[in-house]
Design an enzyme around this catalytic site. Structure first.
Site: not given
Ligand code: GA4
Length: 325
Positions: A201, A203, A258, A268
């Site tokens: 994904h 961020d 990443h 981890r």
């Molecule tokens: C990816 C980056 C961060 O971990 C996060 C994730 C978020 C979540 O875990 O709720 C998301 C993901 C993240 C992006 C798309 C959506 C929302 C899970 C998901 C499938 C906390 C963030 O801000 O975006």
């Protein structure tokens, strides 16, 4: 398909491991104490959207204090941990990531960073944990400020605080994520293979500051799409460019895909501080980073709109694509 069970983690079918990333000796390193760090930050963010940060001045014992407190929480009885499973998406989570069916070999705590004590509303928060976290966040926030200001300098912006102001305001939205990728139970441990810990994904925020223990697993995608493993370094931070920063710089700095492989042999633990802008903030290329006559590559949107759109996506989706012109 690999179905793993352990007393602590509920059984959910997990994804088969993707191809292994090759060991990568070429991770860009920025020493914050060196003159010229701003240029190195910009070069790394253009080429990789990612770099390792050394010379940052945050003592190892401070990181390890939070790491120990985090592990102590994850080693507590499952029922205790579930008590921290507060409002979605925040609180304790186990294997399920986000609202749309993504899963991985991990358990985590996810909290908004507001004020000095992000865990104040969490039932599990022992005071030692809370103080370790508060101190960690205070230091890492200052570090992020410095990185963003050097980045603005490196991009020749007139306003040094152009990025830092966006993520340091009263309303700016930060998130802290504490991840635990446990060892595999027997007999999986003997099979010598890895599982997807956290799927690929980008961020959504501006930048993410990651610190992990000395257990391997983080991989990044290079510009050509190939995956490489990032050797762990428990004394350093890794800075990840997010989608918001890609847009703010009109694509000059790239948000990096990443993922994390769980190796199963050594657990981890990672802590990631995501720095985002305020909900109503417009995310659009900044005049200061654009050349004369340069056109924005993106339709205009606010952070609120982006978050809403992100919640409808799967982890690995190209979230920014729908906002490209
Ligand atoms: C990816 C980056 C961060 O971990 C996060 C994730 C978020 C979540 O875990 O709720 C998301 C993901 C993240 C992006 C798309 C959506 C929302 C899970 C998901 C499938 C906390 C963030 O801000 O975006």
């Amino acid at each position: 398909m690999v179905a793993s069970t352990s007393p602590a983690l509920e059984p959910i079918p997990l994804l088969p491991p993707p191809e292994a990333g090759t060991h990568f000796p070429g991770v860009p390193v920025v020493d914050l104490s060196h003159p010229g760090a701003g240029e190195s930050i910009v070069a790394a963010c253009q080429d990789f959207g990612f770099f390792k940060l050394t010379g940052h001045g945050i003592p190892l014992h401070l990181m390890q204090r939070l790491e120990s407190a985090t592990l102590e929480f994850f080693h507590s009885p499952q029922a205790e941990k579930e008590k921290a499973n507060t409002a979605d998406p925040f609180g304790y989570g186990n294997k399920r990531i986000g609202p749309n069916g993504d899963v991985g070999w991990l358990e985590y705590l996810l909290f908004p960073v507001a004020g000095d004590d992000p865990f104040s509303r969490a039932p599990m928060a022992a005071s030692s944990f809370r103080s370790a976290l508060a101190e960690y966040l205070r230091r890492v926030k200052e570090l992020a400020r410095e990185v963003l200001e050097l980045m603005a300098e490196g991009l020749n912006c007139k306003e040094r605080k152009i990025f830092s102001n966006l993520v340091m305001g009263e309303q700016s939205e930060g998130i802290i994520r504490l991840n635990h990728y446990p060892e595999f139970p027997q007999p999986e441990k003997q099979l010598d293979r890895s599982l997807t810990g956290f799927g690929e994904h980008t961020d959504p925020q501006v930048i993410s500051v990651l610190r992990s223990n000395d257990s391997a697993g983080l991989q990044i995608a290079l510009k050509d799409g190939s995956w490489v493993s990032v050797p762990p370094d428990h004394q350093s931070f890794f800075i990840i460019v997010g989608d918001s920063l890609q847009v703010l710089t009109n694509g000059r700095l790239r948000s990096v895909r990443h993922r994390v492989m769980a190796n199963g042999v050594k657990c981890r633990v990672s802590m990631i501080y995501f720095l985002g802008v305020a909900p109503g903030e417009k995310i659009a290329p900044l005049g200061e980073v654009m050349e004369e006559g340069e056109q924005s590559k993106y339709r205009e949107f606010t952070w609120n709109q982006y978050k809403k759109a992100a919640c409808r996506t799967r982890l690995g989706d190209d979230r920014l694509g729908q906002f490209e012109k």
